[in-house]
Write a protein that holds these residues in place. Structure first.
Motif, mmCIF file in Angstrom:
data_model
loop_
_atom_site.group_PDB
_atom_site.id
_atom_site.type_symbol
_atom_site.label_atom_id
_atom_site.label_comp_id
_atom_site.label_asym_id
_atom_site.label_seq_id
_atom_site.Cartn_x
_atom_site.Cartn_y
_atom_site.Cartn_z
ATOM 1 N N ASN A 116 -4.653 -2.982 -3.689
ATOM 2 C CA ASN A 116 -3.616 -2.081 -3.168
ATOM 3 C C ASN A 116 -2.774 -1.511 -4.298
ATOM 4 N N ARG A 117 -3.413 -0.799 -5.203
ATOM 5 C CA ARG A 117 -2.690 -0.218 -6.335
ATOM 6 C C ARG A 117 -1.905 1.024 -5.930
ATOM 7 N N VAL A 118 -2.340 1.708 -4.888
ATOM 8 C CA VAL A 118 -1.636 2.892 -4.386
ATOM 9 C C VAL A 118 -1.193 2.669 -2.947
ATOM 10 N N TRP A 119 -2.102 2.192 -2.106
ATOM 11 C CA TRP A 119 -1.800 1.913 -0.707
ATOM 12 C C TRP A 119 -0.702 0.856 -0.606
ATOM 13 N N PRO A 120 0.318 1.019 0.251
ATOM 14 C CA PRO A 120 1.397 0.028 0.361
ATOM 15 C C PRO A 120 0.871 -1.346 0.780
ATOM 16 N N GLN A 121 1.240 -2.381 0.037
ATOM 17 C CA GLN A 121 0.763 -3.719 0.348
ATOM 18 C C GLN A 121 1.210 -4.175 1.733
ATOM 19 N N ALA A 122 2.355 -3.711 2.196
ATOM 20 C CA ALA A 122 2.859 -4.113 3.512
ATOM 21 C C ALA A 122 1.947 -3.646 4.637
ATOM 22 N N LEU A 123 1.080 -2.672 4.365
ATOM 23 C CA LEU A 123 0.166 -2.157 5.385
ATOM 24 C C LEU A 123 -1.213 -2.794 5.304
ATOM 25 N N GLY A 124 -1.342 -3.874 4.528
ATOM 26 C CA GLY A 124 -2.634 -4.532 4.426
ATOM 27 C C GLY A 124 -3.544 -3.843 3.439
ATOM 28 N N PRO A 127 -10.423 -0.514 4.343
ATOM 29 C CA PRO A 127 -11.803 -0.969 4.145
ATOM 30 C C PRO A 127 -12.439 -0.378 2.898
ATOM 31 N N TRP A 128 -12.054 0.828 2.506
ATOM 32 C CA TRP A 128 -12.613 1.432 1.291
ATOM 33 C C TRP A 128 -12.135 0.687 0.050
ATOM 34 N N ALA A 129 -10.904 0.198 0.079
ATOM 35 C CA ALA A 129 -10.406 -0.618 -1.030
ATOM 36 C C ALA A 129 -11.150 -1.948 -1.088
ATOM 37 N N MET A 130 -11.496 -2.495 0.067
ATOM 38 C CA MET A 130 -12.283 -3.735 0.099
ATOM 39 C C MET A 130 -13.636 -3.514 -0.575
ATOM 40 N N VAL A 131 -14.303 -2.415 -0.239
ATOM 41 C CA VAL A 131 -15.616 -2.107 -0.818
ATOM 42 C C VAL A 131 -15.509 -1.937 -2.330
ATOM 43 N N ARG A 132 -14.485 -1.218 -2.780
ATOM 44 C CA ARG A 132 -14.322 -1.003 -4.227
ATOM 45 C C ARG A 132 -14.077 -2.324 -4.945
ATOM 46 N N TRP A 133 -13.255 -3.188 -4.362
ATOM 47 C CA TRP A 133 -12.957 -4.472 -5.011
ATOM 48 C C TRP A 133 -14.226 -5.315 -5.133
ATOM 49 N N LEU A 134 -15.018 -5.357 -4.078
ATOM 50 C CA LEU A 134 -16.263 -6.116 -4.136
ATOM 51 C C LEU A 134 -17.194 -5.568 -5.212
ATOM 52 N N ALA A 141 -22.589 -10.150 -4.724
ATOM 53 C CA ALA A 141 -22.606 -10.017 -3.263
ATOM 54 C C ALA A 141 -23.445 -8.834 -2.804
ATOM 55 N N GLY A 142 -23.822 -7.953 -3.725
ATOM 56 C CA GLY A 142 -24.530 -6.740 -3.343
ATOM 57 C C GLY A 142 -23.564 -5.640 -2.944
ATOM 58 N N ARG A 143 -24.092 -4.443 -2.783
ATOM 59 C CA ARG A 143 -23.258 -3.293 -2.444
ATOM 60 C C ARG A 143 -22.931 -3.286 -0.951
ATOM 61 N N TYR A 144 -21.724 -2.776 -0.648
ATOM 62 C CA TYR A 144 -21.287 -2.632 0.736
ATOM 63 C C TYR A 144 -20.852 -1.194 0.989
ATOM 64 N N ARG A 145 -20.847 -0.801 2.255
ATOM 65 C CA ARG A 145 -20.360 0.509 2.670
ATOM 66 C C ARG A 145 -19.519 0.349 3.929
ATOM 67 N N VAL A 146 -18.614 1.291 4.147
ATOM 68 C CA VAL A 146 -17.743 1.261 5.323
ATOM 69 C C VAL A 146 -18.448 1.969 6.479
ATOM 70 N N ARG A 147 -18.584 1.265 7.582
ATOM 71 C CA ARG A 147 -19.181 1.827 8.781
ATOM 72 C C ARG A 147 -18.119 1.780 9.883
ATOM 73 N N LEU A 148 -17.527 2.931 10.202
ATOM 74 C CA LEU A 148 -16.561 2.990 11.287
ATOM 75 C C LEU A 148 -17.259 2.771 12.626
ATOM 76 N N VAL A 149 -16.485 2.386 13.634
ATOM 77 C CA VAL A 149 -17.059 2.020 14.934
ATOM 78 C C VAL A 149 -16.331 2.768 16.042
ATOM 79 N N ASP A 150 -17.100 3.352 16.951
ATOM 80 C CA ASP A 150 -16.554 3.914 18.185
ATOM 81 C C ASP A 150 -16.895 2.936 19.304
ATOM 82 N N ASP A 151 -15.960 2.034 19.611
ATOM 83 C CA ASP A 151 -16.277 0.990 20.585
ATOM 84 C C ASP A 151 -16.204 1.465 22.030
#
Length: 238
Positions: A116-124, A127-134, A141-151
């Protein structure tokens, strides 16, 4: 009513997300990965997760994503486990003995800052930041991608459930982002069950819980994961 991520999924599909064009009933071929040798940080069977007398829960209300990243990193990389549990006597810092609990909490906070270098830490954590960190910190762990969901869409949920199940069968943990009409909380799917369900680490409680994926389509995940809607998953990309 669609969630925020459900609307985002329509845009993601429009712009050619690879998951949107997979043939019906098919799943992508994934490289199978083995967990790091030694005792895992978080086990795959249901129950409270404890190590050295410490419950493996998130350190505060904003670090669910960080707890999930630490668990995933420890699954894939021996260095992460050694960072948390180096063996030998606990170090003393400023006259205070730093046990496993202190190291585990400090590591979550460090990961939270790094994602969370730019995104406010108070907001968690996004998912794109999670992928970059990994990608930067846990290449094993291998590469990951963000898959949004329409539930709200059975056509979207069916392939999604199949992809998550295939990833788990290949030994690839899958972060899940759940919430209300907006994203709120991360969990980590760890293993596929023989009955078709998933065993999922829920970091608020520090527990692994059994989840029936049919609850995704019913928009009724709250009894297991705390919130009803699945917003996004981080899927292995290769």
């Amino acid at each position: 009513m669609r969630t925020v991520s459900g609307l985002g999924r329509r845009v993601q599909t429009l712009f050619g997300d690879s998951a949107a064009v997979a043939p019906s009933g098919s799943t992508p071929s994934l490289r199978r990965l083995a967990a790091a040798p030694g005792r895992p940080l978080v086990g795959t069977e249901p129950g409270v997760q404890v190590r050295d007398g410490v419950r493996l829960d998130q350190v505060d209300g904003t670090t669910c994503g960080s707890a999930v990243l630490v668990a995933l990193a420890a699954w894939a990389a021996p260095d992460e486990l050694r960072r948390l549990d180096p063996g030998g006597p606990d170090p003393v810092v400023g006259g205070v003995r730093q046990g496993f609990g202190a190291r585990y909490d400090a590591r979550q906070k460090q990961v939270h800052r790094e994602t969370n270098r730019v995104w406010p830490q108070a907001l968690g954590t996004t998912p794109w930041a999670m992928v970059r960190w990994l990608a930067r910190n846990v290449p094993a762990a291998g590469r990951y991608r963000v898959r949004l969901v329409d539930d709200s869409s059975a056509q979207d949920i069916g392939p999604l459930v199949a992809e998550v199940t295939a990833a788990l069968a290949a030994g690839r943990p899958v972060p899940l982002l759940v919430g209300t009409v907006v994203p709120r909380h991360y969990c980590l799917a760890l293993a596929a069950r023989g009955d078709g369900g998933w065993n999922v680490y829920e970091p608020t409680s520090g527990q692994v819980r059994a989840l029936d994926p049919a609850l995704v389509g019913h928009r009724a995940l709250a009894p297991v994961l705390g919130f009803d809607h699945l917003h996004a998953v981080l899927l292995p990309a290769a």
